[in-house]
Design a protein around this motif. Structure first.
Motif: not given
Lengths: 234, 346
Positions: B277-301
């Motif tokens: 869980p350590k790395w999964l949680i760290e990376e998930f909290v830091d994660f954002q939908i790449p800019e070129d996909m945000q039109g399709e998917y929006g962003t993670l808040t």
């Protein structure tokens, strides 16, 4: 008699796809060894995990045999699936051309007696939907609107590699290929009304992503599995 | 609890194991292959520093799981999901009893789920009652690809499976975690097909069906069912590690899940000890939908991430969330966008 060339063998095998991933077994790295001996071709296949689904494994082994036996000068084909939970059953079944249900009888009697037709059809449809989405994505990125897609005929699509593959998948399902037939079709072969196009493409995108992320996972697992083997045997 | 950039995340890890895959426990070659297959998953999808040698992976200690989940791993609670595999392992691979030892020793840390196999008939029903009483079960984990002699799997549509689900309702076991596997009856059909989940989810509306691994490798079928059945959830175990090696695939998977199911029905699971869980949680909290996909998917808040990492499962398991870790204000879910869409026959 001239020797069968390896390139002929690999070319024939590139027409064999993993039905779940809609990609050739050659690019997926599933072909581990090819041996040619006069009129005989011996082929070894390997899969990403020991527990992959038996029916898909059987489809690939069976299709590989069929593709190779159809080559000129090939008289005999031996397909061996390596390190697999039902390798023995599949290898014997493919060797004897007895079909999946009979091949599996010693493993389990839990088959329906209809062999693999239904599962093949399900995955041909998924592959068709995926390729349609890829083609539409290309057209949309070049400025076509979803509304225009709804009214497009096959003959309106400018030639491109995405179209070629889409037509191949469409042919496999026996759908209309005439230039006047609609570009967009549901998995069942029905035209898509204009108001449903956006939703149709959304679902098609989901199918594509599912197939492609499975492909990525399989490729990573295959590398982990055989990377480990190569390391430990070194 | 994990804290980053002024945001605090309550973590419920919905998928952990305390298994014994050691050679002494192998009943046959399948036991060896099964644990090696798990190890390949770890190797394929982990950062280098989180890969274990296979000997360590076979079986690990109580100290190690506590350290990895709670001392460094940010889990507030972890839910054991048993996998019996008694045809492969002499004492079972990861049974309720094995997991229960730790759950009883650290009741504030672990929740242990039970399991059932409808092929066990009346006796299995009594065993489920016994497990429910002993461990105060709130959930069960079902593995439909479990081998039992010549039978290589079962379906939720089976009459006996429904009798067991009725028993779950009666016993107050409301969370049904479903994991598909490669073999099932009939063998010549798609073993990963999730249609049986659809069937029971509409019949047993008092139960929640958490489809583990978000239906992978049938994400598309799973999402489609999720739009139609409000009591179907998706567990991220196996999907979330893509975040490291295949971030663009992860973006698409999480983007699709948010579109079809919505942020209230996606749950976190590490699948420990396959991933930590350590790395999964760290990376998930830091994660954002790449800019070129945000039109399709929006962003993670941060709110979406808080729900996925813990608040959704806390709701399903009645886990008390400290006041400071609850969502502030009206961050209630908007529900999936896909549910308003005009369905087209797949």
């Amino acid at each position: 008699m001239s020797e069968i060339r390896e390139s002929e063998v690999l070319d024939a095998l590139s027409g064999v796809r993993d039905p779940e991933l809609d990609e050739p077994i050659t690019t997926l790295g599933f072909v581990s060894h090819v041996e040619r001996d006069e009129g005989t071709v011996r082929l070894r296949l390997r899969l990403p995990t020991y527990f992959c689904s038996p029916n898909f494994a059987y489809i690939m082994a069976e299709d590989a045999k069929r593709a190779l036996i159809s080559l000129p000068r090939v008289e005999r084909v031996e397909v061996v699936l390596e390190e697999f939970h039902v390798a023995r059953e599949i290898n014997r079944g493919v060797e004897r051309d007895e079909g999946f249900d009979r091949a599996m009888a010693s493993f389990s009697d839990e088959t329906t007696g209809e062999d693999l037709d239904a599962v093949r059809e399900t995955f041909r449809k998924k592959a068709f939907v995926r390729r349609q989405e890829i083609l539409c994505r290309t057209l949309l990125s070049r400025g076509t609107s979803p509304r225009e897609l709804a009214h497009m005929r096959l003959g309106d699509v400018p030639p491109c590699p995405e179209l070629e593959v889409y037509l191949e998948r469409r042919r496999e399902l026996g759908f209309d290929l005439s230039p006047s037939s609609p570009l967009l079709l549901s998995a069942g072969g029905d035209p898509i009304p204009e108001e449903a196009v956006v939703e149709h493409l959304r679902k098609a995108r989901l199918t594509r992503i599912s197939l492609e992320s499975n492909g990525a996972l399989c490729s990573d697992l295959l590398q982990a599995r055989y990377g480990r083997k190569e390391k430990s045997s070194a | 609890m994990y804290e980053k950039d002024g945001e605090k995340y309550f973590v419920v890890d919905g998928h952990v194991h305390f298994w014994d895959g050691s050679p002494q426990n192998w009943r046959n070659v399948h036991g060896q292959q099964f644990i090696e297959c798990f190890h390949d998953y770890q190797t394929a999808l982990s950062p280098e520093e989180y890969k274990w040698p296979i000997e360590e992976f076979y079986k690990y200690s109580e100290e190690r799981i506590l350290h990895d989940l709670f001392e460094v791993g940010y889990d507030d609670k972890a839910i054991f999901q048993p996998t019996y595999l008694t045809d492969f392992y002499k004492n079972g691979f990861n049974t309720t009893e094995q997991d229960g030892v730790l759950a009883e020793k650290y009741p504030d840390r672990f929740i242990v789920n039970g399991a059932f196999d409808p092929r066990d008939g009346e006796e299995g029903l009594r065993e489920l009652e016994r497990l429910a009483e002993r461990y105060n079960l709130k959930g069960v984990k079902l593995y439909t690809a479990e081998w039992k002699g010549r039978s290589k799997g079962w379906s939720l549509k089976d009459d006996w499976a429904k009798r067991y689900l009725e028993k779950c309702v009666e016993l107050g076991i409301k969370n049904i975690h479903v994991h598909k596997g490669p073999t099932i009856r009939p063998l010549n059909r798609d073993a990963f097909d999730v249609a049986d989940v659809d069937d029971v989810a509409s019949e047993f509306t008092d139960l929640n069906f958490i489809v583990e691994h978000v239906g992978l490798p049938r994400l598309e079928d799973f999402c489609w069912i999720g739009t139609q059945e409000p009591n179907v959830y998706g567990g991220l175990a196996v999907a979330i590690p893509f975040i490291h090696t295949r971030p663009r695939y992860f973006a698409q998977i999480i983007g699709e899940l948010l579109y079809w199911l919505g942020e209230d029905r996606i749950t976190f699971g590490s699948d420990y000890a396959i991933w930590q869980p350590k790395w999964l949680i760290e990376e998930f909290v830091d994660f954002q939908i790449p800019e070129d996909m945000q039109g399709e998917y929006g962003t993670l808040t941060p709110e979406i991430k808080k729900k996925i990492l813990g608040l959704n499962l806390a709701g399903l398991y009645d886990i008390e969330v400290p006041e400071e870790l609850k969502l502030k204000g009206a961050h209630s879910g908007t529900g999936p966008v896909g549910s308003d869409a005009e369905p087209v026959a797949p």
